[in-house]
Design an enzyme around this catalytic site. Sequence first.
Site, PDB file in Angstrom:
ATOM      1  N   SER A  46       0.837  -1.203   0.000  1.00 41.90           N
ATOM      2  CA  SER A  46       0.000   0.000   0.000  1.00 41.90           C
ATOM      3  C   SER A  46       0.868   1.249   0.000  1.00 41.90           C
ATOM      4  O   SER A  46       1.976   1.250   0.562  1.00 41.90           O
ATOM      5  CB  SER A  46      -0.847  -0.035   1.279  1.00 41.90           C
ATOM      6  N   TYR A 106      -1.753  -0.995  10.922  1.00 42.07           N
ATOM      7  CA  TYR A 106      -2.027  -1.515   9.573  1.00 42.07           C
ATOM      8  C   TYR A 106      -0.826  -1.244   8.653  1.00 42.07           C
ATOM      9  O   TYR A 106      -0.301  -2.137   7.993  1.00 42.07           O
ATOM     10  CB  TYR A 106      -3.302  -0.880   8.988  1.00 42.07           C
ATOM     11  N   LYS A 137       2.100  -3.828   6.777  1.00 45.51           N
ATOM     12  CA  LYS A 137       2.506  -3.875   5.358  1.00 45.51           C
ATOM     13  C   LYS A 137       4.024  -3.705   5.235  1.00 45.51           C
ATOM     14  O   LYS A 137       4.677  -4.406   4.456  1.00 45.51           O
ATOM     15  CB  LYS A 137       1.786  -2.777   4.563  1.00 45.51           C
TER      16      LYS A 137
END
Length: 340
Positions: free
Chosen positions: A124, A148, A152
Amino acid sequence: MTILVTGGAGYIGSHTSILLIEAGYDIIVFDNFSNASHESIKRVEKIVGQSITLIEGDIRNRTDLENVFSSYSIDAVIHFAGLKAVGESVEKPLSYYDNNIYGTMVLCEIMSKHNCKSIVFSSSATVYGDPHTTPIKEDFPLSATNPYGRSKLFIEEMLRDLHISDSSWKIVLLRYFNPVGAHSSGTIGEDPNGIPNNLMPFIAQTAVGKRSYLSIFGDDYDTHDGTGVRDYIHVMDLADGHVKALNIIKNLSKVMTINLGTGTGYSVLDMVKAFEKASGKKVPYQIAPRRAGDVAKCFADPSYAKKILGWEAKKGIVQMCEDSWRWQANNPDGYKGKSI
Ligand code: NAD
Ligand code: WQD
């Protein structure tokens, strides 16, 4: 070639599954349905006119994955499965580290055991944190401001370490910018649980009358109209990026990290106006305070994707809004509405 699509019943996975089948791949969708519905796969089957092999299972469960890898000869994995809500990740960090990081560890372990060492991973733009400048290139400094994003970042590092330990791994890290839109049939699309966190589904639900107004988080950013600027990318263009990544994966000798964005930034107000035009509906809004953790501007330099994959986004803001509206207007309650 057979591709395992983890998280294939979700938003990006369902759209990518269509293009994979249309490109001639055999696919196996593997999903625990924690954020998806069986209805999405039924609808994908209708779009492609064939049935899909669907396995209900969890990437953290070795037995579930063992069953898949011992029953099918899998050539590569496209790994979408994971949790993705930034706010929730702050409240439940362990769930994010468990699902995203531990889940990916188990997946890679079982892949390795079955000598399947090709993976395309959903990273992302969040890994760029607060970029010092735009457009963002792949070699910009990385950081994360929430669990989050950290999940990643860690997974990217883990996959790089895996390649250092065994160079027969073929790894593509795709850093998505802001996926929006839906398949042109209007039968599949993004179906968030509860109140949407992301802008586009919130706008769509406001236009269809499910929400009374949109809160615009800040109008005093250093952007052309003061509202936040993002690189919105049509989900079918994003899906195409995965098919293009599979085309090159066999010949890779290093881990490839690639931005998937359009290179154009639009503000929140640009998106509201474009959506009103596409839908013919008003999107009432109020200016609210800035949202913690938001950056003013985030958009990609997508030139590396063009060079390496021969990929570039083809669909613009009008198509993003029209397709998103078609999905929302036909399915005001998402997949919970009537079955087709
Ligand atoms: P999504 O929630 O619609 O899809 C994820 C799918 O994974 C869901 O179907 C869910 O049921 C499944 N899943 C979750 N945990 C699982 C587990 N432990 N085992 C098996 N299945 C599991 O999300 P999406 O928008 O399609 O995103 C797909 C991927 O792309 C995610 O990894 C996400 O982090 C990443 N990504 C998304 C965006 C975005 O804005 N949508 C942006 C950048 C990156
Ligand atoms: C876009 C713009 C908001 C909602 C998030 C994740 C990122 C990635 C993509 C997964 C911002 C504004 C939003 C609203 C608003 N996901 N906004 N009112 O924050 O760029 O990225 O999704 O990897 O990790 O952080 O996307 O859609 O939430 O916001 O004004 O109700 O819309 O402030 O400027 P974001 P978004």
